[in-house]
Write an enzyme that holds these catalytic residues in place. Sequence first.
Site, PDB file in Angstrom:
ATOM      1  NE  ARG A   1       7.710   5.430   1.284  1.00  0.00           N
ATOM      2  CZ  ARG A   1       6.780   6.369   1.458  1.00  0.00           C
ATOM      3  NH1 ARG A   1       6.984   7.342   2.315  1.00  0.00           N
ATOM      4  NH2 ARG A   1       5.654   6.321   0.774  1.00  0.00           N
TER       5      ARG A   1
ATOM      6  CG  HIS B   1       3.166  -6.847  -4.006  1.00  0.00           C
ATOM      7  ND1 HIS B   1       2.307  -6.315  -3.072  1.00  0.00           N
ATOM      8  CD2 HIS B   1       3.937  -5.824  -4.427  1.00  0.00           C
ATOM      9  CE1 HIS B   1       2.539  -5.024  -2.940  1.00  0.00           C
ATOM     10  NE2 HIS B   1       3.531  -4.705  -3.755  1.00  0.00           N
TER      11      HIS B   1
ATOM     12  CB  CYS C   1       5.488  -3.813  -1.058  1.00  0.00           C
ATOM     13  SG  CYS C   1       6.027  -2.599  -2.251  1.00  0.00           S
TER      14      CYS C   1
ATOM     15  CD  GLU D   1       0.680  -9.366  -1.880  1.00  0.00           C
ATOM     16  OE1 GLU D   1       1.746  -9.956  -1.613  1.00  0.00           O
ATOM     17  OE2 GLU D   1       0.607  -8.128  -2.084  1.00  0.00           O
TER      18      GLU D   1
ATOM     19  N   GLY E   1       0.873  -1.170   0.000  1.00  0.00           N
ATOM     20  CA  GLY E   1       0.000   0.000   0.000  1.00  0.00           C
ATOM     21  C   GLY E   1       0.906   1.215   0.000  1.00  0.00           C
ATOM     22  CD  GLU E   2       2.226   4.928  -1.527  1.00  0.00           C
ATOM     23  OE1 GLU E   2       2.420   4.437  -2.661  1.00  0.00           O
ATOM     24  OE2 GLU E   2       3.134   5.447  -0.842  1.00  0.00           O
ATOM     25  CB  SER E   3       5.030   2.848   4.238  1.00  0.00           C
ATOM     26  OG  SER E   3       5.823   3.651   3.392  1.00  0.00           O
TER      27      SER E   3
HETATM   28  N1  GLN Z   1       5.716   2.871  -2.664  1.00  0.00           N
HETATM   29  C1  GLN Z   1       5.066   2.374  -1.485  1.00  0.00           C
HETATM   30  C2  GLN Z   1       5.663   3.008  -0.230  1.00  0.00           C
HETATM   31  O1  GLN Z   1       6.646   3.650  -0.324  1.00  0.00           O
HETATM   32  C3  GLN Z   1       5.138   0.874  -1.423  1.00  0.00           C
HETATM   33  C4  GLN Z   1       4.491   0.267  -2.647  1.00  0.00           C
HETATM   34  C5  GLN Z   1       3.750  -1.001  -2.408  1.00  0.00           C
HETATM   35  O2  GLN Z   1       3.454  -1.387  -1.265  1.00  0.00           O
HETATM   36  N2  GLN Z   1       3.375  -1.646  -3.487  1.00  0.00           N
HETATM   37  O3  GLN Z   1       5.155   2.864   0.833  1.00  0.00           O
END
Ligand code: GLN
Length: 192
Positions: A103, A169, A76, A171, A46-48
Amino acid sequence: MKIGVLALQGDFDAHRKRLEQLGAEVVLVKRPEQLDHIEGLVIPGGESGAFLKILGEQGFEKLKEFVRLKPTFGTCAGAIMLAKEITNPDQPGLGALDIRIRRNAYGRQIDSSIRTGETALPGGPIEMVFIRAPKIERVGPGVEVIATEGRDKDPVAVRQGRVMAATFHPELSQDTRVHRAFLDLVNNGNSH
Ligand code: GLN
């Protein structure tokens, strides 16, 4: 075996499906107190940065306590969350893995790709789906590399004690080995 999947944002549902396919009972974790009732946790992609915002300080502290005690697997953005040092930009991590992770390390053009990498897991090379992936730039002495990718053998999956992370990933691939390895870790109790 009750496994939580952090379900604040991102691709938590793909993890739920995979874990259920492997026979685990899955709890979608949306509130910190749900952490008290699970034996292991997956932190999805996701987006950390968004995870940090949604968690808030209290949620972050509760999660930090959990990962110190119980098996956790991050993919990720989840791998970023578990790291000790995070760059590009700097942000706080849970500190469960002694790694430095950068990242969005692959730039815009090649930000997403499917590649084949090497793994220490039995069964040979493994498909790896990368999506705006981070790069593990430093691996501490207590960290075992369980998968690598590319000519330079970049570490892309690691384990330290009861905590595992992958910058790809698993999953999203058919191959179930990485999730199986995590469930084994949960089953084998919390050694190390
Ligand atoms: N770019 C996302 C981040 O920096 C990570 C990307 C992902 O989880 N697919 O958090």
